[in-house]
Design a protein around this motif. Structure first.
Motif, PDB file in Angstrom:
ATOM      1  N   MET A 163       5.240  -8.562 -12.538  1.00 54.03           N
ATOM      2  CA  MET A 163       4.763  -7.380 -11.817  1.00 54.03           C
ATOM      3  C   MET A 163       4.826  -7.577 -10.303  1.00 54.03           C
ATOM      4  O   MET A 163       4.884  -6.611  -9.537  1.00 54.03           O
ATOM      5  N   THR A 164       4.797  -8.823  -9.849  1.00 51.99           N
ATOM      6  CA  THR A 164       4.700  -9.116  -8.417  1.00 51.99           C
ATOM      7  C   THR A 164       5.791  -8.458  -7.582  1.00 51.99           C
ATOM      8  O   THR A 164       5.487  -7.806  -6.566  1.00 51.99           O
ATOM      9  N   PRO A 165       7.087  -8.581  -7.922  1.00 46.88           N
ATOM     10  CA  PRO A 165       8.104  -7.949  -7.072  1.00 46.88           C
ATOM     11  C   PRO A 165       7.991  -6.433  -7.021  1.00 46.88           C
ATOM     12  O   PRO A 165       8.301  -5.829  -5.988  1.00 46.88           O
ATOM     13  N   ALA A 166       7.535  -5.808  -8.107  1.00 48.32           N
ATOM     14  CA  ALA A 166       7.398  -4.351  -8.111  1.00 48.32           C
ATOM     15  C   ALA A 166       6.301  -3.905  -7.143  1.00 48.32           C
ATOM     16  O   ALA A 166       6.422  -2.871  -6.472  1.00 48.32           O
ATOM     17  N   ILE A 167       5.224  -4.670  -7.073  1.00 47.37           N
ATOM     18  CA  ILE A 167       4.144  -4.350  -6.132  1.00 47.37           C
ATOM     19  C   ILE A 167       4.647  -4.460  -4.699  1.00 47.37           C
ATOM     20  O   ILE A 167       4.396  -3.587  -3.858  1.00 47.37           O
ATOM     21  N   LEU A 168       5.390  -5.547  -4.425  1.00 43.99           N
ATOM     22  CA  LEU A 168       5.956  -5.730  -3.084  1.00 43.99           C
ATOM     23  C   LEU A 168       6.919  -4.614  -2.742  1.00 43.99           C
ATOM     24  O   LEU A 168       6.900  -4.069  -1.620  1.00 43.99           O
ATOM     25  N   LEU A 169       7.778  -4.237  -3.680  1.00 42.29           N
ATOM     26  CA  LEU A 169       8.757  -3.173  -3.446  1.00 42.29           C
ATOM     27  C   LEU A 169       8.068  -1.850  -3.139  1.00 42.29           C
ATOM     28  O   LEU A 169       8.456  -1.133  -2.211  1.00 42.29           O
ATOM     29  N   PHE A 170       7.049  -1.507  -3.909  1.00 44.44           N
ATOM     30  CA  PHE A 170       6.356  -0.222  -3.738  1.00 44.44           C
ATOM     31  C   PHE A 170       5.809  -0.076  -2.322  1.00 44.44           C
ATOM     32  O   PHE A 170       6.015   0.947  -1.662  1.00 44.44           O
ATOM     33  N   PHE A 171       5.124  -1.090  -1.825  1.00 44.29           N
ATOM     34  CA  PHE A 171       4.513  -0.992  -0.499  1.00 44.29           C
ATOM     35  C   PHE A 171       5.540  -1.146   0.619  1.00 44.29           C
ATOM     36  O   PHE A 171       5.419  -0.516   1.672  1.00 44.29           O
TER      37      PHE A 171
END
Length: 522
Positions: free
Chosen positions: A183-191
């Protein structure tokens, strides 16, 4: 707002890494005892046989199945609300799917979560190349769009080692922890996307010209709106938009109209061939391939990780040379190399292999194939060479190519259809390769060698060169009907002159008809 094209690319292609995270989280985990015991479908409830081969194919294929639908949906989403927002939606969907996967209590729940994750990957994998290609200067477009493939390779490598490390943990935590960490890269991508610009070409299509000019000036000329290169792109873009249709009124069917079908077939086949090259046989099922070659346990996983390192390192070659050498030579060279190594693998398996012993071999079904000794080491080496052939050629170029070939109003939908083609073939191969290893054994390698040969011929005769040309110049190249064999980089001067003539005519007409913007005042 971040306006450096390399920084924009670094954040945007995190969307590509999601696919990589999924590949290796499954590839590394399916060979572990913890996974096999938890999702056991063997005849003995206390055994650790894991899912049946056809069920494991379904588990793996559920992700590309979702990606197929996500890709098709992405074209509509991207045209309506923008490239950047579409990718942002994809990152949110990934978080939902990963949560379900991490909490999976049975195979059905695992398949649902992977299908949702696939929907996210379909959106991101289709629209990130479009987004980056519409921001990039022409002499760097191959580099920055190809970085999506490099991000995929990094995602594969990072998640593989995380999964390998977690394989030493007892119980279901061995696979739940890697599935949660993805999930970590998706959180970074979103913000991160809040700080990136929207595609200037999409803004122009929406008649938001001042914003489009500002972004082009910031990305290409440090904010200088009077820069010659920026003014040239804006003039070409104005000409394109004055004669182009509105993206919101275009349909997928337009891609198959008589004047677009040739380009559409190239967009689709560059993605289809990237799958039929057999690369995901190595990526998804490398532990099976190496298991047939006599490796098991940690030795298998470590050998498999070398495969992912090769994938990441050799992709750099494409990023450095794809804009200098061109798309065609690299695709043709990659196809020839893939053909050779697949046929060598087939020959070794046929000549030195034999049916697996009763009870199976290294967690591989007893109906599969096995090979030992020096020929087994040669099979492992050839598997590495397959990856080293694909990574600097078909891997990145399959993402670079489709957004370059179609007009602005169809670009999002064309990328969606092309990527959907990738995923439907990915789905089929993911599902049928495990049974193929059981049913036709070494002939599986023969099939991929033959397909690699056919795709090389198709590329030579049908795929044009697009390197070092603006997206608008490529559009003019197709309108002028320049033959494929005359699009090679050695003939770019003549093509450029023809394109410039067409562009001048279009710009003059647009000055009469356009009500969008006065370029001289920009």
């Amino acid at each position: 707002m971040i306006t450096n094209i390399y920084a924009i690319t670094a954040f945007a292609v995190i969307g590509g890494s999601l696919f990589g995270f999924d590949i290796s989280s499954m590839s590394a985990i399916i060979g572990t005892t913890q996974y096999a015991c938890y999702f056991n479908q063997g005849p003995n409830p206390e055994s650790c046989d894991g899912p049946l081969a056809i069920v494991q194919g379904g588990i793996t294929a559920s992700m590309p199945g979702g990606s197929f639908l996500g890709s098709l949906a992405s074209g509509i989403i991207s045209d309506k609300i923008g490239r950047k927002t579409a990718v942002q939606i994809g990152s949110v969907i990934w978080l939902v799917g990963s949560t379900i996967i991490c909490a999976s209590q049975n195979i059905g729940m695992l398949i649902v979560g992977r299908f949702i994750n696939g929907f996210s990957v379909g959106i991101c994998s289709a629209q990130v190349p479009v987004y980056v290609s519409e921001l990039a200067p022409p002499h760097r477009r191959g580099l920055v769009v190809g970085t999506q493939q490099w991000a995929i390779t990094w995602g594969i490598l990072i998640m593989f080692y995380i999964s390998y490390a977690c394989s030493y943990i007892d119980g279901s935590a061995a696979f739940r922890i890697p599935w949660a960490l993805q999930m970590t890269p998706a959180i970074l991508l979103f913000f991160a996307l809040f700080f990136l610009p929207e595609s200037p070409r999409w803004l122009a299509q929406q008649d938001r010209w001042e914003e489009a000019i500002d972004i082009l000036a910031l990305v290409h000329a440090n904010g200088d709106r009077q820069d010659r290169g920026v003014r040239t792109v804006i003039e070409q873009l104005q000409s394109t938009c004055s004669t182009d249709h509105d993206a919101s009124t275009s349909s997928y069917w337009e891609l198959f109209s008589p004047n677009m079908i040739w380009r559409t077939h190239i967009c689709i086949f560059v993605q289809i061939w990237s799958q039929l090259s057999g690369i995901n046989v190595i990526m998804y099922y490398i532990v099976y391939v190496f298991g047939m070659a006599g490796l098991n346990g940690s030795a298998n996983l470590v050998s498999s990780s070398i495969n992912y390192v090769i994938n990441m390192v050799t992709t750099i070659f494409a990023l450095v040379f794809v804009d200098k050498i061109g798309r065609r030579p690299m695709l043709i060279g990659g196809g020839i190399s893939l053909t050779i190594w697949w046929f060598v693998c087939a020959g070794l398996m046929a000549g030195y292999g034999k049916p697996a012993p009763p009870g199976g071999l290294n967690n591989i079904s007893e109906e599969s194939w096995s090979i030992t000794g020096a020929p087994a080491k040669a099979v492992i080496a050839c598997s590495y060479l397959v990856v080293a052939s694909f990574a600097p050629s078909w891997g990145p170029i399959s993402w670079i190519y489709p957004p370059e070939l179609v007009p602005l109003h169809l670009r999002g939908k064309a990328a969606a259809v092309a990527t959907a083609s990738n995923w439907i073939f990915n789905f089929a191969l993911s599902y049928f390769v495990p049974p193929a290893f059981e049913d036709i054994k070494w002939k599986t390698y023969l099939i991929f060698g033959s397909l690699s040969f056919v795709m090389t011929l198709h590329t030579f005769f049908c795929f044009p060169e697009t390197s070092q040309r603006t997206l608008e110049e490529i559009e003019a190249m197709f309108k002028n009907g320049i033959p494929t064999t005359k699009t090679i980089l050695g003939l770019e001067k003549n093509i450029s002159e023809n394109n410039n003539i067409a562009m001048v005519e279009d710009v003059e007409q647009s000055k009469v008809d356009s009500t969008h913007v006065e370029i001289a005042d920009a």
